[in-house]
Design an enzyme around this catalytic site. Structure first.
Site, PDB file in Angstrom:
ATOM      1  N   GLU A  39       0.832  -1.208   0.000  1.00 57.31           N
ATOM      2  CA  GLU A  39       0.000   0.000   0.000  1.00 57.31           C
ATOM      3  C   GLU A  39       0.869   1.261   0.000  1.00 57.31           C
ATOM      4  O   GLU A  39       0.628   2.193  -0.765  1.00 57.31           O
ATOM      5  CB  GLU A  39      -0.860  -0.053   1.252  1.00 57.31           C
ATOM      6  CG  GLU A  39      -2.036   0.862   1.225  1.00 57.31           C
ATOM      7  CD  GLU A  39      -2.632   0.994   2.610  1.00 57.31           C
ATOM      8  OE1 GLU A  39      -2.471   0.055   3.428  1.00 57.31           O
ATOM      9  OE2 GLU A  39      -3.213   2.035   2.878  1.00 57.31           O
ATOM     10  N   LYS A  62      14.966  21.251 -20.742  1.00 56.49           N
ATOM     11  CA  LYS A  62      13.812  20.501 -21.249  1.00 56.49           C
ATOM     12  C   LYS A  62      12.708  21.463 -21.684  1.00 56.49           C
ATOM     13  O   LYS A  62      12.302  22.324 -20.922  1.00 56.49           O
ATOM     14  CB  LYS A  62      13.260  19.570 -20.150  1.00 56.49           C
ATOM     15  CG  LYS A  62      14.174  18.409 -19.795  1.00 56.49           C
ATOM     16  CD  LYS A  62      14.190  17.322 -20.854  1.00 56.49           C
ATOM     17  CE  LYS A  62      13.101  16.308 -20.732  1.00 56.49           C
ATOM     18  NZ  LYS A  62      13.129  15.422 -19.612  1.00 56.49           N
ATOM     19  N   LYS A  95      18.564  17.919 -28.102  1.00 58.43           N
ATOM     20  CA  LYS A  95      18.367  16.706 -27.324  1.00 58.43           C
ATOM     21  C   LYS A  95      17.394  15.837 -28.107  1.00 58.43           C
ATOM     22  O   LYS A  95      16.215  16.187 -28.263  1.00 58.43           O
ATOM     23  CB  LYS A  95      17.810  17.052 -25.940  1.00 58.43           C
ATOM     24  CG  LYS A  95      17.737  15.856 -25.021  1.00 58.43           C
ATOM     25  CD  LYS A  95      17.528  16.299 -23.593  1.00 58.43           C
ATOM     26  CE  LYS A  95      17.591  15.157 -22.605  1.00 58.43           C
ATOM     27  NZ  LYS A  95      16.827  13.976 -22.951  1.00 58.43           N
ATOM     28  N   GLU A 120      22.287   8.487 -30.102  1.00 60.43           N
ATOM     29  CA  GLU A 120      20.855   8.279 -29.986  1.00 60.43           C
ATOM     30  C   GLU A 120      20.325   7.613 -31.255  1.00 60.43           C
ATOM     31  O   GLU A 120      20.648   8.058 -32.367  1.00 60.43           O
ATOM     32  CB  GLU A 120      20.208   9.663 -29.817  1.00 60.43           C
ATOM     33  CG  GLU A 120      19.048   9.715 -28.915  1.00 60.43           C
ATOM     34  CD  GLU A 120      19.407   9.522 -27.442  1.00 60.43           C
ATOM     35  OE1 GLU A 120      20.600   9.510 -27.068  1.00 60.43           O
ATOM     36  OE2 GLU A 120      18.454   9.352 -26.672  1.00 60.43           O
ATOM     37  N   LYS A 161      26.808  21.709 -23.364  1.00 65.96           N
ATOM     38  CA  LYS A 161      27.979  21.064 -22.771  1.00 65.96           C
ATOM     39  C   LYS A 161      29.125  22.062 -22.719  1.00 65.96           C
ATOM     40  O   LYS A 161      29.282  22.871 -23.637  1.00 65.96           O
ATOM     41  CB  LYS A 161      28.416  19.874 -23.644  1.00 65.96           C
ATOM     42  CG  LYS A 161      27.337  18.810 -23.768  1.00 65.96           C
ATOM     43  CD  LYS A 161      27.683  17.758 -24.806  1.00 65.96           C
ATOM     44  CE  LYS A 161      26.545  16.734 -24.851  1.00 65.96           C
ATOM     45  NZ  LYS A 161      26.642  15.795 -25.967  1.00 65.96           N
ATOM     46  N   CYS A 195     -31.082   9.648 -28.815  1.00 69.59           N
ATOM     47  CA  CYS A 195     -32.483   9.410 -29.191  1.00 69.59           C
ATOM     48  C   CYS A 195     -32.792   7.946 -29.463  1.00 69.59           C
ATOM     49  O   CYS A 195     -33.934   7.594 -29.737  1.00 69.59           O
ATOM     50  CB  CYS A 195     -32.877  10.278 -30.386  1.00 69.59           C
ATOM     51  SG  CYS A 195     -32.125   9.749 -31.940  1.00 69.59           S
ATOM     52  N   CYS A 214     -28.197   5.600 -31.313  1.00 69.91           N
ATOM     53  CA  CYS A 214     -27.831   6.960 -30.935  1.00 69.91           C
ATOM     54  C   CYS A 214     -27.968   7.124 -29.421  1.00 69.91           C
ATOM     55  O   CYS A 214     -29.037   6.816 -28.870  1.00 69.91           O
ATOM     56  CB  CYS A 214     -28.744   7.953 -31.656  1.00 69.91           C
ATOM     57  SG  CYS A 214     -28.538   9.645 -31.057  1.00 69.91           S
TER      58      CYS A 214
HETATM   59  S1  IVH Z   1      24.879  13.927 -23.865  1.00 63.82           S
HETATM   60  C1  IVH Z   1      26.629  11.873 -19.781  1.00 63.82           C
HETATM   61  N1  IVH Z   1      23.588  14.818 -25.924  1.00 63.82           N
HETATM   62  O1  IVH Z   1      19.344  12.208 -23.226  1.00 63.82           O
HETATM   63  C2  IVH Z   1      25.418  11.872 -20.655  1.00 63.82           C
HETATM   64  N2  IVH Z   1      22.539  13.198 -24.558  1.00 63.82           N
HETATM   65  O2  IVH Z   1      18.175  12.614 -20.615  1.00 63.82           O
HETATM   66  C3  IVH Z   1      25.704  12.676 -21.851  1.00 63.82           C
HETATM   67  N3  IVH Z   1      20.325  12.522 -25.347  1.00 63.82           N
HETATM   68  O3  IVH Z   1      21.032   9.580 -21.667  1.00 63.82           O
HETATM   69  C4  IVH Z   1      24.571  12.690 -22.734  1.00 63.82           C
HETATM   70  N4  IVH Z   1      20.302  13.814 -27.119  1.00 63.82           N
HETATM   71  O4  IVH Z   1      20.553   9.349 -24.206  1.00 63.82           O
HETATM   72  C5  IVH Z   1      23.558  13.998 -24.861  1.00 63.82           C
HETATM   73  N5  IVH Z   1      22.582  15.664 -27.817  1.00 63.82           N
HETATM   74  C6  IVH Z   1      22.564  14.854 -26.760  1.00 63.82           C
HETATM   75  C7  IVH Z   1      21.453  14.020 -26.491  1.00 63.82           C
HETATM   76  C8  IVH Z   1      21.490  13.212 -25.370  1.00 63.82           C
HETATM   77  C9  IVH Z   1      19.640  12.900 -26.417  1.00 63.82           C
HETATM   78  C10 IVH Z   1      19.860  11.547 -24.353  1.00 63.82           C
HETATM   79  C11 IVH Z   1      20.947  10.625 -23.852  1.00 63.82           C
HETATM   80  C12 IVH Z   1      20.898  10.786 -22.343  1.00 63.82           C
HETATM   81  C13 IVH Z   1      19.550  11.359 -22.121  1.00 63.82           C
HETATM   82  C14 IVH Z   1      19.456  12.146 -20.818  1.00 63.82           C
END
Ligand code: IVH
Length: 761
Positions: A43, A331, A124, A182, A307, A428, A425
């Site tokens: 629970e 995000k 991303k 990816e 990065k 009706c 329907c």
């Molecule tokens: S860099 C150390 N670059 O997003 C991890 N990740 O939410 C470095 N992802 O696990 C990841 N596009 O699978 C990076 N341009 C991108 C990305 C990317 C998608 C994914 C990746 C990561 C996840 C995290």
């Protein structure tokens, strides 16, 4: 949280709670699956899952692919694939959700590094993380992320991706390098794939990410030949982009961007959508840009990854147990979320079409709260494979209409049930049937008296595109056609609309219903359904002889008793409704035609008909050929008109409206054949207006085109001479560009109306 907006502070608080819940749930799962230990009651565990689900519903940004609400308990890898231990752990990324949060992250990183930084900004990708291991330049394994330490061996399936080299293009390969990236489907490929799947009666994928994951994790065992062909076809269409490295001793590069160049030289697929910026503000600009241009990218993106470019700093800054400190994911608000499908209900509209639609637990997606989405018809429900009670994937991109994409099959618990399309329907009871044999859509054939259709048509009469009658909206239409009291409604259908008297409408009572559920709201004291008299007001009793007995017969202004002591009097709304109905009788002919709810006859066709024929009598007298020949009418509409006039009760509507004073002819119109202003500046030209044009309402723009002697078309074609486009113009603009048509803005449009094409030279 009913409000659509929440503050960053609220989001922050929720984020902390979600993280705590996630940690604890994973701890419990680990104990249970790894050590057979039960640390909490079922629970308590369920309560935590539900709370996390609730938070994710309210703050969809916080829902990640690996949230415990999205995964079933147990280990990340399955027994279908051999385990692969990654040489270096595959980390995740920390998230930020606002520019302020992003700048705060960058400021901290700059402070910790003690210098100003270059940032590499990239998209991303909403896909599936894969680790490619090259030993002496040869691909030895490809594995999914799994739990970050151990992944699944999908080398055989990855071999289908032609863009991934089996051998790196270099004479001097490192002894070991892990390349991470990816795997995904491009949006267009995904659409085609789903169309094929549907045509072959196969499962439809909810989104490109699910499709990619499902495709890459297919096994050949026990498959027949056709299934293997299908499987291969899916695999060959997958794409991959690499975005980082794992284990790699002494890399010969100093920055992330140089790394990408080297990886590209080695023959690996790298993205073209990245940029190195020398300030965090420029990085924020990149984030903002793609927030507005998400759809311009060939694959789905759920954010931006920023990065630190310099690799030495990756070492120095290091990582937490979960994510590196040198990178961050910004995000975007999700365009897809999961929610519960509570029910599938069938509603009947103005045209009798019976449409199943999904009733869902309210959820925020792409900036608004969604509760309902159409499922179109029973075939679509089947094709989507959704069951009532399913967790479903809901999509809403920007201003687009929300759509249920499909179920999350893994989260079923056996209590789900199939939707059965009713045969009658729901309003009706008339058996539903397709209008034509080949039609998928089912309709209620009882157009004359089906309450849903009558209500819909009455509401349509009052709508903006038709007679624009204030107080005759959704509630007004229900009150007039399906009141709680009187038992016999004032309107059986729209024929009586213009003959309504005060005594007909004033006594009306309706039951107040909840917008979402349609259920009656209850009075707190009595527990009875709450009633409302939209058109009546309590009269202050006058004198001690006042008669408290409600008598709806006593309220016509001409009735003697009306001046007496009846308990209720008409409200302002009642008076204004009748006044507005009165005024609407002399609306332009085209509006009156629209109000008749003739199939396919919207404002554009109605204007063409009104302009050409000048009266309803002339339209009724016209042959199919004459109707079809009118610019903007055509064969389909001509048929619809002939069919409509052939129905007795439709003729009755015209007769009764005309008797009540509705003006079915344009005063001074010389009769059939005389169109707009044949010598106007736009004579002979077709113009399409789209988007919001400064200085014009949508209708105003159309009216102005016609007044200037032009043809206002609703869709763009080769025959279009000008497309007047303003902000918010959508596919019409795209099509106009593709056809190479002349596109003008609001200012040029105004000039065109004044002086014709010459004014634009
Ligand atoms: S860099 C150390 N670059 O997003 C991890 N990740 O939410 C470095 N992802 O696990 C990841 N596009 O699978 C990076 N341009 C991108 C990305 C990317 C998608 C994914 C990746 C990561 C996840 C995290």
């Amino acid at each position: 949280m009913a409000d659509d907006n929440y503050s960053i502070a609220e989001l922050e608080t929720a984020k902390v709670e979600a993280q705590q819940l996630t940690d604890r749930i994973l701890e419990l799962r680990d104990a249970y699956y790894e050590r057979d230990e039960v640390l909490e009651s079922d629970e308590a565990y369920d309560r935590m899952i539900h709370r996390l689900e609730e938070i994710e519903r309210l703050f969809p940004e916080l829902q990640s692919q690996d949230s415990p609400t999205q995964t079933v308990g147990g280990r990340a890898e399955t027994t279908l694939f051999a385990p692969v231990i990654h040489a270096e752990r595959m980390l995740s990324l920390d998230n930020v959700f606002s520019t302020d949060e992003f700048l705060a992250w960058a400021t901290k990183v700059e402070r910790d590094s003690d210098r100003s930084l270059d940032y590499l900004c990239e998209l991303k990708i909403d896909g599936l993380a894969i680790n490619l291991r090259y030993v002496n330049g040869v691909l030895v394994s490809a594995a999914t992320r799994g739990d970050g330490v151990v992944g699944e061996d999908v080398t055989d399936n990855i071999a289908y991706l032609k863009t991934i080299p089996r051998r790196l293009k270099t004479d001097n390969p490192p002894p070991l390098v892990e390349v991470r990236g990816e795997v995904y489907f491009e949006v267009e490929t995904f659409r085609k794939l789903n169309a094929e799947q549907a045509a072959e009666g196969e499962r439809i994928f909810a989104n490109p990410r699910n499709a990619a994951s499902g495709s890459l994790r297919q096994v050949r065992e026990n498959k027949n030949e056709a299934a293997i062909i299908r499987m291969d076809r899916r695999l060959t269409r997958l794409s991959m982009l690499v975005h980082g490295i794992g284990a790699w001793a002494n890399p010969p590069v100093a920055t992330q961007s140089e790394t990408y160049k080297l990886l590209a030289e080695w023959g690996l697929p790298t993205s073209t959508h990245y940029r190195v910026t020398s300030t965090k503000e420029e990085a924020a600009e990149f984030i903002r840009y793609y927030g507005e241009h998400r759809d311009s990218v060939e694959h789905e993106i759920d954010g931006i990854v920023v990065k630190v470019d310099e690799l030495v700093l990756h070492e120095e800054l290091g990582a937490t147990s979960r994510a590196p400190r040198w990178a961050i994911a910004y995000k975007y608000p999700p365009e897809q979320v999961n929610t519960k499908l509570l029910d599938i209900v069938v509603s009947v509209g103005r045209t009798g079409r019976a449409t199943p639609f999904a009733v869902m637990e309210p959820v925020r997606v792409a900036g608004s709260t969604v509760r309902q989405a159409t499922l179109h018809n029973q075939d679509v429900v089947k094709a989507k494979g959704v069951l009532i009670g399913d967790t479903v994937v809901l999509r809403k991109a920007g201003d687009v209409i929300p759509e249920v994409l499909g179920p999350v099959v893994e989260l079923r618990d056996g209590t789900e049930r199939e939707f059965v399309m009713p045969t009658r329907c729901p309003e009706c009871g008339t058996p539903l049937a397709p209008a034509k044999e080949a039609d998928v859509d089912l309709r209620c054939p009882n157009a004359f008296s089906c309450p849903a259709q009558v209500r819909g048509r009455v509401e349509h009469v009052g709508s903006r595109g038709a007679l624009d009658i204030e107080d005759l909206g959704e509630v007004g239409a229900v009150a007039l056609t399906q009141p709680e009291y009187p038992v016999v409604p004032p309107l059986r259908n729209e024929a009586g609309l213009f003959s309504l008297r005060m005594r007909d409408i004033f006594p009306i009572e309706v039951i107040v219903r909840d917008n979402e559920t349609g259920l009656a709201k209850l009075d707190e004291k009595t527990g009875e359904p709450r009633r409302e008299g939209p058109f009546k007001r309590l009269r202050r009793k006058s004198g001690k002889d006042a008669d408290p007995v409600f008598d709806p017969g006593l309220v016509d202004e001409n009735d003697e008793e009306f001046a007496g002591d009846a308990m209720y009097v008409p409200s302002k709304r009642a008076t204004s409704l009748l006044e507005n109905i009165q005024k609407a009788k002399t609306s332009p002919l085209w509006r009156i035609i629209v109000a008749l709810s003739i199939r396919h006859v919207g404002p554009v066709a109605a204007r063409a008909l009104a302009d050409y024929f000048g009266s309803i009598d002339a339209i009724r007298a016209a042959s199919r050929e004459e109707l079809a020949a009118v610019e903007g009418v055509g064969g389909i509409i001509a048929d619809a008109l002939i069919d409509w006039f052939a129905v007795d009760w439709h003729q009755d509507i015209i007769t009764r409206w005309a008797d009540a004073g509705v003006q079915f002819a344009t005063p001074g119109h010389p009769g059939p054949g005389a169109a707009g202003d044949a010598d106007g500046p736009l004579a002979g030209l077709t113009v399409v207006a789209t988007g919001s044009l400064d200085g014009f309402s949508r209708e105003g723009a159309i009216e102005a085109i016609i007044a200037a002697g032009g043809k206002a078309a609703s869709s763009v074609s080769k025959k279009t001479d000008f497309v007047a486009a303003g902000p918010g113009a959508g596919s019409k603009l795209g099509k106009a560009e593709a056809l190479g048509l002349r596109i003008i803005d609001a200012e040029q449009f105004a000039k065109l109306l004044e002086g014709g094409p010459a004014a634009l030279e």
